[in-house]
Design a protein around this motif. Structure first.
Motif, mmCIF file in Angstrom:
data_model
loop_
_atom_site.group_PDB
_atom_site.id
_atom_site.type_symbol
_atom_site.label_atom_id
_atom_site.label_comp_id
_atom_site.label_asym_id
_atom_site.label_seq_id
_atom_site.Cartn_x
_atom_site.Cartn_y
_atom_site.Cartn_z
ATOM 1 N N VAL A 12 4.697 -6.686 8.849
ATOM 2 C CA VAL A 12 3.717 -5.652 9.171
ATOM 3 C C VAL A 12 3.062 -5.261 7.849
ATOM 4 C CG1 VAL A 12 3.409 -3.334 10.115
ATOM 5 C CG2 VAL A 12 5.099 -4.882 11.123
ATOM 6 N N LYS A 13 1.762 -5.051 7.883
ATOM 7 C CA LYS A 13 1.046 -4.659 6.657
ATOM 8 C C LYS A 13 1.671 -3.387 6.080
ATOM 9 C CE LYS A 13 -3.222 -6.838 8.181
ATOM 10 N NZ LYS A 13 -4.594 -6.640 8.668
ATOM 11 N N GLU A 14 1.687 -3.331 4.767
ATOM 12 C CA GLU A 14 2.354 -2.238 4.075
ATOM 13 C C GLU A 14 1.861 -0.875 4.536
ATOM 14 O OE1 GLU A 14 3.609 -0.859 -0.379
ATOM 15 O OE2 GLU A 14 3.060 -2.930 0.039
ATOM 16 N N GLY A 15 2.821 -0.013 4.828
ATOM 17 C CA GLY A 15 2.513 1.350 5.257
ATOM 18 C C GLY A 15 2.068 1.469 6.698
ATOM 19 N N GLN A 16 2.133 0.371 7.451
ATOM 20 C CA GLN A 16 1.619 0.373 8.814
ATOM 21 C C GLN A 16 2.706 0.233 9.878
ATOM 22 O OE1 GLN A 16 -1.782 0.734 9.701
ATOM 23 N NE2 GLN A 16 -1.783 1.421 7.586
ATOM 24 N N ASP A 18 4.889 2.281 11.419
ATOM 25 C CA ASP A 18 4.870 3.242 12.532
ATOM 26 C C ASP A 18 3.645 3.038 13.415
ATOM 27 O OD1 ASP A 18 7.265 4.353 11.704
ATOM 28 O OD2 ASP A 18 6.310 6.003 10.611
ATOM 29 N N ALA A 19 2.498 2.822 12.800
ATOM 30 C CA ALA A 19 1.276 2.599 13.579
ATOM 31 C C ALA A 19 1.375 1.298 14.376
ATOM 32 C CB ALA A 19 0.064 2.561 12.642
ATOM 33 N N PHE A 20 1.977 0.266 13.786
ATOM 34 C CA PHE A 20 2.169 -1.004 14.482
ATOM 35 C C PHE A 20 3.052 -0.816 15.706
ATOM 36 C CE2 PHE A 20 4.902 -4.855 14.901
ATOM 37 C CZ PHE A 20 3.944 -5.719 15.388
ATOM 38 N N GLU A 92 -4.897 -6.222 13.360
ATOM 39 C CA GLU A 92 -5.004 -4.922 12.698
ATOM 40 C C GLU A 92 -3.798 -4.612 11.804
ATOM 41 O OE1 GLU A 92 -5.692 -0.268 14.057
ATOM 42 O OE2 GLU A 92 -5.905 -1.872 15.529
ATOM 43 N N PHE A 93 -2.600 -5.024 12.239
ATOM 44 C CA PHE A 93 -1.377 -4.551 11.587
ATOM 45 C C PHE A 93 -0.434 -5.632 11.056
ATOM 46 C CE2 PHE A 93 -2.347 -1.247 14.797
ATOM 47 C CZ PHE A 93 -2.495 -0.155 13.956
ATOM 48 N N PHE A 94 -0.631 -6.903 11.380
ATOM 49 C CA PHE A 94 0.417 -7.900 11.201
ATOM 50 C C PHE A 94 -0.068 -9.116 10.436
ATOM 51 C CE2 PHE A 94 3.218 -11.288 12.884
ATOM 52 C CZ PHE A 94 4.448 -10.698 12.692
ATOM 53 N N VAL A 95 0.799 -9.685 9.628
ATOM 54 C CA VAL A 95 0.517 -10.931 8.929
ATOM 55 C C VAL A 95 1.647 -11.893 9.269
ATOM 56 C CG1 VAL A 95 0.233 -12.047 6.697
ATOM 57 C CG2 VAL A 95 -0.594 -9.699 7.030
ATOM 58 N N GLY A 96 1.348 -12.980 9.965
ATOM 59 C CA GLY A 96 2.398 -13.921 10.325
ATOM 60 C C GLY A 96 1.999 -14.793 11.491
ATOM 61 N N ARG A 97 2.989 -15.207 12.264
ATOM 62 C CA ARG A 97 2.737 -16.092 13.396
ATOM 63 C C ARG A 97 3.677 -15.755 14.543
ATOM 64 N NH1 ARG A 97 5.509 -21.704 11.355
ATOM 65 N NH2 ARG A 97 7.389 -20.748 10.552
#
Length: 110
Positions: A12-16, A18-20, A92-97
């Motif tokens: 999850v993108k840094e600081g995100q 809870d929002a994720f 919006e919130f995630f880096v991956g697969r």
């Protein structure tokens, strides 16, 4: 019973975080719960693993009574809506697969 899993591998993108998680619960999960013949839809969030190990911050699981129900769900227009909602949250919130797995539940008799 058949369980179809989606494993979200990445971060999850840094600081995100809870929002994720809120976006998953509010924007993704309701769409996946509309799948035809789904008997249970659940999501779990994994904790961070050891340094350098892959992370699996989210696992989505849907139970179906049989493979016919899985095929019906995958062919449904509901799947298109659920994928669009998922892709929007991920971008919006995630880096991956994502890895998809279908498994037969173990049955035991005594």
């Amino acid at each position: 019973m058949i369980t179809r899993y989606a494993l979200f591998e990445g971060t999850v993108k840094e600081g995100q975080t809870d929002a994720f998680r809120k976006a998953v619960m509010d924007r993704i999960l309701p769409k996946w719960k509309q799948f035809p013949k789904a008997t249970d839809v659940r999501v779990s969030f994994a904790e961070a693993r050891d340094d350098g190990a892959p992370e699996y911050p989210m696992i989505l699981a849907i139970n179906y009574p049989d493979l016919t129900a899985v095929e019906e769900a995958l062919a449904s227009p509901v799947r298109t809506e659920a994928r669009a909602a998922t892709e929007a949250v991920l971008s919006e919130f995630f880096v991956g697969r994502i890895h998809h797995h279908v498994t037969l539940a173990n049955e035991f008799s005594l």
